[in-house]
Design a protein around this motif. Structure first.
Motif, PDB file in Angstrom:
ATOM      1  N   CYS A 111      39.924  41.713  38.816  1.00 15.91           N
ATOM      2  CA  CYS A 111      38.929  41.771  39.884  1.00 15.91           C
ATOM      3  C   CYS A 111      38.081  40.508  39.933  1.00 15.91           C
ATOM      4  CB  CYS A 111      38.031  42.993  39.696  1.00 15.91           C
ATOM      5  SG  CYS A 111      36.748  43.171  40.950  1.00 15.91           S
ATOM      6  N   ARG A 112      37.698  39.979  38.780  1.00 15.73           N
ATOM      7  CA  ARG A 112      36.734  38.884  38.713  1.00 15.73           C
ATOM      8  C   ARG A 112      37.336  37.531  38.356  1.00 15.73           C
ATOM      9  NH1 ARG A 112      32.066  40.149  41.269  1.00 15.73           N
ATOM     10  NH2 ARG A 112      31.408  42.266  40.769  1.00 15.73           N
ATOM     11  N   GLU A 113      38.325  37.541  37.482  1.00 12.51           N
ATOM     12  CA  GLU A 113      38.892  36.292  36.988  1.00 12.51           C
ATOM     13  C   GLU A 113      40.022  35.809  37.890  1.00 12.51           C
ATOM     14  OE1 GLU A 113      40.100  36.792  32.936  1.00 12.51           O
ATOM     15  OE2 GLU A 113      38.283  37.889  32.393  1.00 12.51           O
ATOM     16  N   ALA A 155      35.465  46.682  39.219  1.00 10.65           N
ATOM     17  CA  ALA A 155      34.808  45.478  38.720  1.00 10.65           C
ATOM     18  C   ALA A 155      35.038  45.213  37.240  1.00 10.65           C
ATOM     19  CB  ALA A 155      33.307  45.558  39.002  1.00 10.65           C
ATOM     20  N   LYS A 188      38.804  32.745  43.779  1.00  4.77           N
ATOM     21  CA  LYS A 188      39.173  34.167  43.834  1.00  4.77           C
ATOM     22  C   LYS A 188      39.095  34.557  45.300  1.00  4.77           C
ATOM     23  CE  LYS A 188      40.472  37.798  41.466  1.00  4.77           C
ATOM     24  NZ  LYS A 188      41.695  37.772  40.631  1.00  4.77           N
ATOM     25  N   THR A 219      31.701  37.126  44.209  1.00  2.16           N
ATOM     26  CA  THR A 219      32.482  36.375  43.237  1.00  2.16           C
ATOM     27  C   THR A 219      31.722  35.110  42.871  1.00  2.16           C
ATOM     28  OG1 THR A 219      34.544  35.107  42.907  1.00  2.16           O
ATOM     29  CG2 THR A 219      33.754  35.319  45.158  1.00  2.16           C
TER      30      THR A 219
END
Length: 539
Positions: free
Chosen positions: A405-407, A400, A280, A432
Protein backbone atom coordinates in the motif's frame (compact mmCIF):
# COMPACT_ATOMS: atom_id res chain seq x y z
CA UNK A 1 14.32 -23.94 -27.44
CA UNK A 2 14.37 -23.95 -31.22
CA UNK A 3 13.49 -21.00 -33.43
CA UNK A 4 10.45 -22.94 -34.68
CA UNK A 5 9.22 -23.42 -31.14
CA UNK A 6 9.71 -19.70 -30.42
CA UNK A 7 7.60 -18.68 -33.38
CA UNK A 8 4.75 -20.94 -32.28
CA UNK A 9 4.52 -19.04 -28.97
CA UNK A 10 3.89 -15.68 -30.66
CA UNK A 11 0.44 -14.16 -30.12
CA UNK A 12 -1.89 -14.06 -33.10
CA UNK A 13 -2.13 -10.27 -32.84
CA UNK A 14 1.45 -9.61 -33.98
CA UNK A 15 1.20 -7.89 -37.39
CA UNK A 16 2.75 -10.07 -40.13
CA UNK A 17 4.83 -7.14 -41.42
CA UNK A 18 6.75 -6.87 -38.11
CA UNK A 19 9.97 -8.92 -38.35
CA UNK A 20 10.36 -11.44 -35.53
CA UNK A 21 13.93 -11.46 -34.24
CA UNK A 22 14.51 -14.71 -32.37
CA UNK A 23 17.96 -14.85 -30.85
CA UNK A 24 19.81 -16.50 -27.99
CA UNK A 25 18.93 -14.34 -24.96
CA UNK A 26 21.57 -15.87 -22.72
CA UNK A 27 24.66 -13.84 -23.55
CA UNK A 28 25.97 -10.68 -25.17
CA UNK A 29 28.41 -10.90 -28.04
CA UNK A 30 31.93 -10.75 -26.55
CA UNK A 31 33.34 -8.89 -29.55
CA UNK A 32 30.67 -6.21 -29.22
CA UNK A 33 31.38 -5.81 -25.51
CA UNK A 34 35.13 -5.47 -26.11
CA UNK A 35 34.53 -2.80 -28.76
CA UNK A 36 32.18 -0.81 -26.55
CA UNK A 37 34.51 -0.88 -23.55
CA UNK A 38 36.70 1.71 -25.27
CA UNK A 39 34.25 4.28 -23.92
CA UNK A 40 34.78 3.10 -20.34
CA UNK A 41 37.59 4.11 -18.00
CA UNK A 42 39.08 1.09 -16.24
CA UNK A 43 42.59 0.20 -15.08
CA UNK A 44 45.00 -2.28 -16.61
CA UNK A 45 44.17 -5.12 -14.21
CA UNK A 46 40.60 -4.55 -13.08
CA UNK A 47 38.41 -6.72 -10.91
CA UNK A 48 35.94 -8.57 -13.14
CA UNK A 49 32.20 -8.96 -12.61
CA UNK A 50 29.74 -11.30 -14.34
CA UNK A 51 26.28 -9.94 -15.11
CA UNK A 52 23.22 -12.16 -15.46
CA UNK A 53 20.72 -12.32 -18.33
CA UNK A 54 17.26 -12.14 -16.73
CA UNK A 55 15.62 -14.28 -19.41
CA UNK A 56 17.74 -17.29 -18.45
CA UNK A 57 19.61 -16.56 -15.24
CA UNK A 58 22.86 -17.36 -17.06
CA UNK A 59 25.93 -15.16 -17.57
CA UNK A 60 25.27 -12.23 -19.89
CA UNK A 61 28.81 -10.83 -20.01
CA UNK A 62 31.90 -10.09 -17.92
CA UNK A 63 32.73 -6.47 -17.12
CA UNK A 64 35.83 -4.80 -15.67
CA UNK A 65 35.20 -2.65 -12.60
CA UNK A 66 36.46 0.94 -12.34
CA UNK A 67 38.37 2.16 -9.29
CA UNK A 68 38.44 5.55 -7.58
CA UNK A 69 41.56 6.37 -9.61
CA UNK A 70 39.64 5.49 -12.79
CA UNK A 71 36.84 7.87 -11.80
CA UNK A 72 39.43 10.60 -11.21
CA UNK A 73 40.92 9.91 -14.64
CA UNK A 74 37.49 9.96 -16.29
CA UNK A 75 36.77 13.43 -14.88
CA UNK A 76 40.20 14.69 -15.90
CA UNK A 77 39.64 13.56 -19.50
CA UNK A 78 36.17 15.08 -19.60
CA UNK A 79 37.46 18.38 -18.24
CA UNK A 80 40.16 18.58 -20.92
CA UNK A 81 37.70 17.81 -23.72
CA UNK A 82 35.02 20.09 -22.25
CA UNK A 83 37.10 23.24 -22.62
CA UNK A 84 37.22 22.90 -26.40
CA UNK A 85 33.63 21.64 -26.61
CA UNK A 86 32.33 24.71 -24.74
CA UNK A 87 33.97 26.94 -27.33
CA UNK A 88 31.76 25.52 -30.07
CA UNK A 89 28.50 27.30 -30.72
CA UNK A 90 25.27 25.69 -29.49
CA UNK A 91 24.24 25.14 -33.11
CA UNK A 92 27.41 23.19 -33.79
CA UNK A 93 26.78 21.06 -30.73
CA UNK A 94 23.15 20.59 -31.78
CA UNK A 95 24.24 18.99 -35.04
CA UNK A 96 25.70 16.09 -33.04
CA UNK A 97 22.31 15.55 -31.40
CA UNK A 98 20.53 15.52 -34.75
CA UNK A 99 22.95 12.92 -36.14
CA UNK A 100 22.48 10.91 -32.95
CA UNK A 101 18.71 11.01 -33.53
CA UNK A 102 19.17 9.43 -36.96
CA UNK A 103 21.62 6.78 -35.72
CA UNK A 104 19.31 5.72 -32.88
CA UNK A 105 16.50 5.09 -35.34
CA UNK A 106 18.75 3.45 -37.93
CA UNK A 107 20.44 1.07 -35.46
CA UNK A 108 17.46 0.42 -33.23
CA UNK A 109 17.42 -3.37 -33.71
CA UNK A 110 20.86 -3.95 -32.18
CA UNK A 111 20.24 -1.42 -29.42
CA UNK A 112 17.01 -3.14 -28.41
CA UNK A 113 18.67 -6.57 -28.60
CA UNK A 114 21.29 -5.52 -26.07
CA UNK A 115 18.73 -3.86 -23.79
CA UNK A 116 16.49 -6.93 -23.81
CA UNK A 117 19.37 -9.24 -22.94
CA UNK A 118 20.49 -7.05 -20.04
CA UNK A 119 17.06 -6.18 -18.63
CA UNK A 120 14.72 -8.99 -19.68
CA UNK A 121 12.16 -6.44 -20.83
CA UNK A 122 9.65 -6.94 -23.62
CA UNK A 123 10.69 -5.39 -26.91
CA UNK A 124 7.77 -2.98 -26.94
CA UNK A 125 9.15 -1.50 -23.71
CA UNK A 126 12.62 -1.27 -25.22
CA UNK A 127 11.19 0.59 -28.20
CA UNK A 128 9.38 3.01 -25.90
CA UNK A 129 12.63 4.22 -24.39
CA UNK A 130 14.39 4.22 -27.75
CA UNK A 131 11.66 6.53 -29.06
CA UNK A 132 12.28 8.75 -26.01
CA UNK A 133 15.91 9.12 -27.09
CA UNK A 134 14.87 10.24 -30.55
CA UNK A 135 12.30 12.71 -29.20
CA UNK A 136 14.69 14.21 -26.66
CA UNK A 137 17.61 14.61 -29.04
CA UNK A 138 15.47 16.20 -31.74
CA UNK A 139 13.72 18.56 -29.31
CA UNK A 140 16.86 19.95 -27.70
CA UNK A 141 18.73 20.15 -31.00
CA UNK A 142 15.93 22.28 -32.45
CA UNK A 143 15.08 24.59 -29.54
CA UNK A 144 18.21 24.43 -27.34
CA UNK A 145 20.47 26.83 -29.26
CA UNK A 146 17.87 29.58 -28.94
CA UNK A 147 17.46 28.92 -25.20
CA UNK A 148 21.23 29.15 -24.72
CA UNK A 149 21.68 32.41 -26.59
CA UNK A 150 22.48 35.55 -24.63
CA UNK A 151 19.43 37.58 -23.56
CA UNK A 152 18.97 41.34 -23.14
CA UNK A 153 17.15 42.37 -19.97
CA UNK A 154 15.75 45.65 -18.71
CA UNK A 155 18.35 47.47 -16.65
CA UNK A 156 17.80 49.41 -13.43
CA UNK A 157 17.87 52.69 -15.42
CA UNK A 158 16.02 52.30 -18.73
CA UNK A 159 18.34 53.02 -21.67
CA UNK A 160 21.19 53.97 -19.35
CA UNK A 161 21.68 50.40 -18.04
CA UNK A 162 22.16 47.53 -20.47
CA UNK A 163 21.89 44.10 -18.77
CA UNK A 164 22.70 40.89 -20.60
CA UNK A 165 22.26 37.31 -19.39
CA UNK A 166 24.80 34.71 -20.55
CA UNK A 167 24.59 30.95 -20.03
CA UNK A 168 27.83 29.15 -19.20
CA UNK A 169 28.34 25.41 -18.91
CA UNK A 170 28.61 23.98 -15.41
CA UNK A 171 31.74 22.00 -16.31
CA UNK A 172 31.51 18.20 -16.00
CA UNK A 173 28.15 16.68 -15.08
CA UNK A 174 28.02 13.42 -13.16
CA UNK A 175 25.09 11.22 -14.20
CA UNK A 176 24.10 8.15 -12.19
CA UNK A 177 21.51 6.18 -14.14
CA UNK A 178 19.38 3.15 -13.21
CA UNK A 179 18.86 -0.28 -14.78
CA UNK A 180 15.18 -0.09 -15.66
CA UNK A 181 15.39 2.17 -18.73
CA UNK A 182 19.04 1.98 -19.81
CA UNK A 183 18.56 3.09 -23.43
CA UNK A 184 16.85 6.30 -22.41
CA UNK A 185 18.19 7.22 -18.99
CA UNK A 186 21.83 6.60 -19.90
CA UNK A 187 21.77 9.44 -22.43
CA UNK A 188 18.60 11.56 -22.41
CA UNK A 189 19.83 13.45 -19.34
CA UNK A 190 23.25 13.76 -20.94
CA UNK A 191 21.93 15.26 -24.19
CA UNK A 192 20.93 18.66 -22.76
CA UNK A 193 24.04 18.68 -20.58
CA UNK A 194 26.22 18.18 -23.65
CA UNK A 195 24.27 20.72 -25.68
CA UNK A 196 24.89 23.28 -22.92
CA UNK A 197 28.65 22.74 -23.37
CA UNK A 198 29.36 20.37 -20.50
CA UNK A 199 31.39 17.18 -20.32
CA UNK A 200 29.77 14.09 -18.79
CA UNK A 201 30.91 11.20 -16.62
CA UNK A 202 28.26 8.48 -16.60
CA UNK A 203 27.91 5.74 -14.01
CA UNK A 204 25.25 3.40 -15.40
CA UNK A 205 23.86 0.58 -13.32
CA UNK A 206 26.22 -2.39 -13.40
CA UNK A 207 23.48 -4.66 -14.75
CA UNK A 208 22.91 -2.52 -17.85
CA UNK A 209 26.36 -1.12 -18.55
CA UNK A 210 26.62 -2.53 -22.07
CA UNK A 211 23.38 -0.85 -23.15
CA UNK A 212 24.70 2.46 -21.83
CA UNK A 213 28.01 1.95 -23.61
CA UNK A 214 26.13 1.25 -26.84
CA UNK A 215 24.33 4.58 -26.54
CA UNK A 216 27.56 6.45 -25.84
CA UNK A 217 29.04 4.69 -28.87
CA UNK A 218 26.24 6.14 -31.03
CA UNK A 219 26.94 9.62 -29.66
CA UNK A 220 30.62 9.31 -30.59
CA UNK A 221 29.63 8.02 -34.02
CA UNK A 222 27.40 11.10 -34.32
CA UNK A 223 30.42 13.35 -33.78
CA UNK A 224 30.78 13.75 -30.02
CA UNK A 225 34.49 14.31 -29.28
CA UNK A 226 36.31 11.34 -27.78
CA UNK A 227 36.88 11.79 -24.06
CA UNK A 228 34.05 14.28 -23.57
CA UNK A 229 31.63 11.65 -22.22
CA UNK A 230 33.22 8.86 -20.22
CA UNK A 231 31.70 5.82 -18.56
CA UNK A 232 32.82 4.39 -15.23
CA UNK A 233 31.71 0.87 -14.30
CA UNK A 234 30.67 -0.39 -10.91
CA UNK A 235 27.86 -0.63 -8.39
CA UNK A 236 26.31 2.45 -6.83
CA UNK A 237 27.64 2.23 -3.25
CA UNK A 238 31.27 1.97 -4.39
CA UNK A 239 31.44 4.13 -7.52
CA UNK A 240 28.56 6.58 -7.04
CA UNK A 241 30.12 8.61 -4.19
CA UNK A 242 33.33 9.11 -6.20
CA UNK A 243 31.26 10.56 -9.05
CA UNK A 244 29.37 12.89 -6.71
CA UNK A 245 32.60 14.07 -5.09
CA UNK A 246 34.07 15.23 -8.41
CA UNK A 247 31.10 16.45 -10.45
CA UNK A 248 30.11 20.09 -10.95
CA UNK A 249 26.46 19.00 -11.10
CA UNK A 250 24.78 15.66 -10.39
CA UNK A 251 21.82 14.05 -12.16
CA UNK A 252 20.49 10.97 -10.39
CA UNK A 253 17.57 8.65 -11.11
CA UNK A 254 16.83 5.98 -8.53
CA UNK A 255 15.51 5.35 -5.05
CA UNK A 256 14.49 8.03 -2.57
CA UNK A 257 16.86 6.56 0.02
CA UNK A 258 19.91 6.99 -2.23
CA UNK A 259 18.63 10.33 -3.49
CA UNK A 260 18.66 11.73 0.04
CA UNK A 261 22.29 10.68 0.46
CA UNK A 262 23.28 12.28 -2.84
CA UNK A 263 21.46 15.51 -1.92
CA UNK A 264 23.36 15.61 1.37
CA UNK A 265 26.70 15.08 -0.36
CA UNK A 266 25.93 17.74 -2.95
CA UNK A 267 24.81 20.15 -0.24
CA UNK A 268 28.10 19.72 1.59
CA UNK A 269 29.94 20.63 -1.63
CA UNK A 270 27.54 23.48 -2.49
CA UNK A 271 26.77 22.03 -5.91
CA UNK A 272 23.31 21.54 -7.35
CA UNK A 273 21.66 18.26 -8.22
CA UNK A 274 18.53 16.95 -9.89
CA UNK A 275 16.92 13.83 -8.46
CA UNK A 276 14.13 11.76 -10.00
CA UNK A 277 13.15 9.32 -7.28
CA UNK A 278 10.41 6.85 -6.38
CA UNK A 279 6.68 6.90 -6.97
CA UNK A 280 3.46 5.27 -5.81
CA UNK A 281 1.41 6.55 -8.69
CA UNK A 282 -2.37 6.39 -8.93
CA UNK A 283 -4.78 6.22 -11.86
CA UNK A 284 -8.24 7.61 -11.07
CA UNK A 285 -11.05 6.02 -13.11
CA UNK A 286 -14.13 8.24 -12.83
CA UNK A 287 -17.68 6.94 -13.14
CA UNK A 288 -18.04 8.42 -16.63
CA UNK A 289 -14.83 6.91 -18.01
CA UNK A 290 -14.71 4.86 -21.22
CA UNK A 291 -14.23 1.45 -19.61
CA UNK A 292 -12.62 -0.31 -22.58
CA UNK A 293 -10.10 2.48 -22.99
CA UNK A 294 -9.55 2.76 -19.25
CA UNK A 295 -8.84 -0.96 -18.94
CA UNK A 296 -6.24 -0.73 -21.72
CA UNK A 297 -4.56 2.31 -20.17
CA UNK A 298 -4.50 0.82 -16.68
CA UNK A 299 -3.10 -2.51 -17.92
CA UNK A 300 -0.37 -0.85 -19.94
CA UNK A 301 0.53 1.57 -17.16
CA UNK A 302 0.65 -1.12 -14.48
CA UNK A 303 2.63 -3.74 -16.40
CA UNK A 304 4.86 -1.79 -18.77
CA UNK A 305 8.42 -2.95 -18.21
CA UNK A 306 7.03 -5.57 -15.79
CA UNK A 307 6.04 -2.71 -13.49
CA UNK A 308 9.64 -1.52 -13.18
CA UNK A 309 8.81 2.03 -14.18
CA UNK A 310 9.00 4.98 -11.81
CA UNK A 311 6.10 6.75 -13.52
CA UNK A 312 4.05 3.57 -13.92
CA UNK A 313 0.86 2.81 -12.02
CA UNK A 314 0.72 0.85 -8.77
CA UNK A 315 -2.67 2.06 -7.50
CA UNK A 316 -5.88 1.95 -9.56
CA UNK A 317 -8.67 4.02 -7.98
CA UNK A 318 -12.07 3.15 -9.48
CA UNK A 319 -15.46 4.71 -8.82
CA UNK A 320 -17.55 2.25 -6.86
CA UNK A 321 -20.41 2.32 -9.38
CA UNK A 322 -18.29 0.88 -12.20
CA UNK A 323 -15.74 -1.26 -10.37
CA UNK A 324 -17.26 -4.61 -11.37
CA UNK A 325 -17.46 -3.76 -15.07
CA UNK A 326 -14.00 -2.21 -15.02
CA UNK A 327 -12.45 -5.23 -13.31
CA UNK A 328 -13.99 -7.61 -15.81
CA UNK A 329 -12.30 -5.76 -18.68
CA UNK A 330 -9.08 -5.02 -16.80
CA UNK A 331 -8.51 -8.57 -15.58
CA UNK A 332 -9.21 -9.97 -19.04
CA UNK A 333 -6.45 -7.79 -20.48
CA UNK A 334 -4.02 -8.65 -17.68
CA UNK A 335 -4.60 -12.38 -18.05
CA UNK A 336 -4.11 -12.11 -21.83
CA UNK A 337 -0.56 -10.72 -21.50
CA UNK A 338 1.93 -13.01 -23.24
CA UNK A 339 5.06 -13.85 -21.25
CA UNK A 340 7.72 -15.23 -23.58
CA UNK A 341 11.44 -14.92 -22.71
CA UNK A 342 13.22 -14.11 -25.93
CA UNK A 343 14.88 -11.25 -27.79
CA UNK A 344 12.33 -10.08 -30.32
CA UNK A 345 8.83 -8.73 -30.76
CA UNK A 346 5.67 -10.34 -29.43
CA UNK A 347 5.81 -10.44 -25.63
CA UNK A 348 3.24 -8.45 -23.68
CA UNK A 349 5.36 -8.29 -20.54
CA UNK A 350 8.97 -9.12 -19.80
CA UNK A 351 10.89 -10.39 -16.81
CA UNK A 352 11.92 -8.75 -13.60
CA UNK A 353 15.56 -7.79 -13.77
CA UNK A 354 17.00 -9.86 -10.92
CA UNK A 355 16.45 -12.31 -8.09
CA UNK A 356 16.52 -9.36 -5.69
CA UNK A 357 13.68 -7.65 -7.50
CA UNK A 358 11.71 -10.91 -7.61
CA UNK A 359 12.17 -11.30 -3.86
CA UNK A 360 10.87 -7.79 -3.18
CA UNK A 361 7.77 -8.25 -5.34
CA UNK A 362 7.04 -11.65 -3.78
CA UNK A 363 7.39 -10.17 -0.30
CA UNK A 364 4.94 -7.35 -1.03
CA UNK A 365 2.30 -9.71 -2.40
CA UNK A 366 2.77 -12.37 0.28
CA UNK A 367 2.63 -9.76 3.03
CA UNK A 368 -0.58 -8.31 1.59
CA UNK A 369 -2.25 -11.71 1.31
CA UNK A 370 -1.24 -12.64 4.85
CA UNK A 371 -2.91 -9.44 6.09
CA UNK A 372 -6.16 -9.97 4.20
CA UNK A 373 -5.71 -8.79 0.62
CA UNK A 374 -7.35 -10.78 -2.18
CA UNK A 375 -5.47 -11.85 -5.31
CA UNK A 376 -7.75 -11.26 -8.29
CA UNK A 377 -5.20 -12.65 -10.72
CA UNK A 378 -1.53 -13.66 -10.61
CA UNK A 379 0.16 -13.61 -7.25
CA UNK A 380 3.08 -15.97 -7.77
CA UNK A 381 6.50 -16.34 -9.46
CA UNK A 382 6.61 -18.11 -12.83
CA UNK A 383 9.86 -20.12 -12.84
CA UNK A 384 8.64 -22.21 -15.79
CA UNK A 385 8.70 -19.06 -17.93
CA UNK A 386 11.98 -17.64 -16.63
CA UNK A 387 13.95 -17.44 -13.38
CA UNK A 388 12.82 -13.89 -12.50
CA UNK A 389 9.31 -13.80 -13.97
CA UNK A 390 6.41 -12.89 -11.73
CA UNK A 391 2.80 -13.20 -12.87
CA UNK A 392 1.06 -9.90 -13.60
CA UNK A 393 -0.91 -9.44 -10.41
CA UNK A 394 -4.01 -7.50 -9.37
CA UNK A 395 -4.90 -7.16 -5.68
CA UNK A 396 -8.04 -6.01 -3.89
CA UNK A 397 -8.82 -5.19 -0.25
CA UNK A 398 -5.37 -3.65 0.26
CA UNK A 399 -5.06 -1.72 3.53
CA UNK A 400 -2.60 0.78 4.97
CA UNK A 401 -0.65 -1.70 7.12
CA UNK A 402 0.43 -3.66 4.03
CA UNK A 403 3.80 -2.86 2.47
CA UNK A 404 2.24 -2.91 -1.00
CA UNK A 405 0.00 0.00 0.00
CA UNK A 406 2.72 2.48 0.98
CA UNK A 407 6.04 1.31 -0.42
CA UNK A 408 7.09 1.38 -4.05
CA UNK A 409 6.81 -2.23 -5.27
CA UNK A 410 8.48 -1.68 -8.66
CA UNK A 411 7.02 -4.84 -10.11
CA UNK A 412 3.97 -6.18 -11.95
CA UNK A 413 1.48 -5.57 -9.14
CA UNK A 414 -1.54 -3.27 -9.26
CA UNK A 415 -3.82 -2.69 -6.27
CA UNK A 416 -7.45 -1.72 -6.95
CA UNK A 417 -9.32 0.62 -4.59
CA UNK A 418 -12.79 2.17 -4.82
CA UNK A 419 -13.99 5.72 -4.16
CA UNK A 420 -17.32 7.57 -4.08
CA UNK A 421 -16.56 11.20 -4.95
CA UNK A 422 -13.86 13.16 -6.72
CA UNK A 423 -12.83 14.54 -3.33
CA UNK A 424 -12.33 10.97 -2.09
CA UNK A 425 -10.25 10.14 -5.18
CA UNK A 426 -8.02 13.18 -4.71
CA UNK A 427 -7.48 12.39 -1.04
CA UNK A 428 -6.58 8.78 -1.86
CA UNK A 429 -4.27 9.76 -4.72
CA UNK A 430 -2.45 12.22 -2.45
CA UNK A 431 -2.25 9.85 0.51
CA UNK A 432 1.38 8.94 -0.14
CA UNK A 433 4.82 10.34 0.59
CA UNK A 434 5.51 10.31 -3.14
CA UNK A 435 4.40 12.74 -5.85
CA UNK A 436 5.85 11.70 -9.17
CA UNK A 437 3.01 10.93 -11.61
CA UNK A 438 -0.73 10.48 -11.74
CA UNK A 439 -3.64 10.05 -14.12
CA UNK A 440 -7.35 10.76 -14.46
CA UNK A 441 -9.55 8.78 -16.86
CA UNK A 442 -12.87 10.41 -17.77
CA UNK A 443 -15.12 11.44 -20.66
CA UNK A 444 -15.47 14.90 -19.05
CA UNK A 445 -12.19 16.55 -19.93
CA UNK A 446 -12.98 19.73 -17.99
CA UNK A 447 -13.68 17.75 -14.82
CA UNK A 448 -10.58 15.64 -15.46
CA UNK A 449 -8.37 18.70 -15.76
CA UNK A 450 -9.79 20.18 -12.56
CA UNK A 451 -9.18 16.92 -10.71
CA UNK A 452 -5.68 16.56 -12.17
CA UNK A 453 -4.62 19.96 -10.83
CA UNK A 454 -5.51 18.79 -7.31
CA UNK A 455 -3.24 15.75 -7.44
CA UNK A 456 0.12 16.46 -5.82
CA UNK A 457 2.40 15.09 -8.50
CA UNK A 458 4.93 16.60 -10.89
CA UNK A 459 3.09 15.20 -13.91
CA UNK A 460 -0.58 14.26 -14.25
CA UNK A 461 -2.17 12.80 -17.37
CA UNK A 462 -5.79 12.98 -18.45
CA UNK A 463 -6.96 9.97 -20.45
CA UNK A 464 -3.45 8.52 -20.51
CA UNK A 465 -1.30 7.17 -17.70
CA UNK A 466 2.23 8.43 -18.34
CA UNK A 467 2.99 8.69 -22.06
CA UNK A 468 1.34 12.08 -22.62
CA UNK A 469 3.43 13.92 -20.05
CA UNK A 470 6.61 11.87 -20.50
CA UNK A 471 6.57 12.29 -24.28
CA UNK A 472 5.91 16.03 -24.14
CA UNK A 473 9.62 16.87 -24.00
CA UNK A 474 9.04 20.61 -24.17
CA UNK A 475 7.32 20.49 -20.75
CA UNK A 476 9.16 19.72 -17.49
CA UNK A 477 8.95 16.32 -15.81
CA UNK A 478 9.86 15.49 -12.21
CA UNK A 479 8.56 14.81 -8.74
CA UNK A 480 7.02 16.55 -5.76
CA UNK A 481 7.44 15.49 -2.12
CA UNK A 482 9.69 12.41 -1.72
CA UNK A 483 9.77 11.87 -5.49
CA UNK A 484 12.67 14.20 -6.02
CA UNK A 485 14.14 17.59 -6.79
CA UNK A 486 14.51 19.44 -10.06
CA UNK A 487 13.12 18.58 -13.47
CA UNK A 488 14.15 16.91 -16.69
CA UNK A 489 12.70 17.96 -20.06
CA UNK A 490 11.56 21.44 -20.99
CA UNK A 491 13.49 24.65 -20.40
CA UNK A 492 14.35 23.49 -16.88
CA UNK A 493 15.89 20.27 -18.21
CA UNK A 494 18.42 22.27 -20.21
CA UNK A 495 19.06 25.38 -18.14
CA UNK A 496 19.83 23.40 -14.96
CA UNK A 497 23.10 22.44 -16.65
CA UNK A 498 24.15 26.08 -17.01
CA UNK A 499 25.50 28.85 -14.80
CA UNK A 500 23.61 32.10 -15.48
CA UNK A 501 25.79 35.20 -15.58
CA UNK A 502 24.45 38.75 -15.73
CA UNK A 503 26.71 41.44 -17.24
CA UNK A 504 25.48 45.04 -16.98
CA UNK A 505 26.89 48.16 -18.64
CA UNK A 506 26.11 51.51 -17.01
CA UNK A 507 26.19 54.74 -19.05
CA UNK A 508 26.23 58.46 -18.16
CA UNK A 509 25.07 58.58 -14.54
CA UNK A 510 26.08 56.14 -11.84
CA UNK A 511 24.71 55.11 -8.46
CA UNK A 512 26.53 57.62 -6.27
CA UNK A 513 25.05 61.05 -5.61
CA UNK A 514 26.16 63.50 -8.33
CA UNK A 515 28.66 66.20 -7.48
CA UNK A 516 26.98 69.07 -5.67
CA UNK A 517 24.03 66.97 -4.44
CA UNK A 518 23.62 65.68 -0.91
CA UNK A 519 22.72 62.06 -0.30
CA UNK A 520 19.29 63.20 0.87
CA UNK A 521 18.69 65.17 -2.34
CA UNK A 522 19.82 62.21 -4.43
CA UNK A 523 17.47 59.85 -2.54
CA UNK A 524 14.59 62.26 -3.17
CA UNK A 525 15.37 62.39 -6.88
CA UNK A 526 15.50 58.60 -7.06
CA UNK A 527 12.20 58.30 -5.21
CA UNK A 528 10.55 60.60 -7.74
CA UNK A 529 12.00 58.53 -10.57
CA UNK A 530 10.71 55.26 -9.05
CA UNK A 531 7.19 56.68 -8.78
CA UNK A 532 7.32 57.88 -12.39
CA UNK A 533 8.46 54.48 -13.64
CA UNK A 534 5.54 52.81 -11.81
CA UNK A 535 3.09 55.29 -13.34
CA UNK A 536 4.56 54.58 -16.78
CA UNK A 537 4.18 50.82 -16.06
CA UNK A 538 7.88 50.20 -16.64
CA UNK A 539 8.85 46.77 -15.34
Amino acid sequence: MSAEADVRTLPDTVPPQVPIRVQNPAALDDALVRRLLRHAVVGARPVLHDTVAPFTGERATTLPISTEADVEHAFAMSRRAQRAWAQRTPRERARVLLRFHDLVLAQQAEVMDVAQIETGKARRDAYEELADCALTSRHYARVGPRMLSSERHLGVFPVLTRATLHHHAKGVVGIISPWNYPISLAVTDALPALLAGNGVVLRPDLQTTVTALRMVDLLVEAGLPEGLMNVVIGDGPHIGPHVVERADYVMFTGSTRVGRDIARRCGERLIACSLELGGKNAVVVRADADLERSAEIAERASFANAGQLCIGTERVLVHESIVDDFLRLFLARVEALRLVPYVGWGAGMGSLVSARQLEKVSHHVDDAVAKGARVLTGGQPLPDVGPFYYAPTVLADVTAEMAVCREETFGPVASVYTFRTDDDAVAMANDTEYGLNGAVLTRDTRAGLALARRIHAGTVNVNEAYGATWGSISAPMGGMKDSGLGRRHGVEGLMKYTEPQTVAVQSLIGFGSPFGRTDEQWAGLMTTAFKALKTLRVK
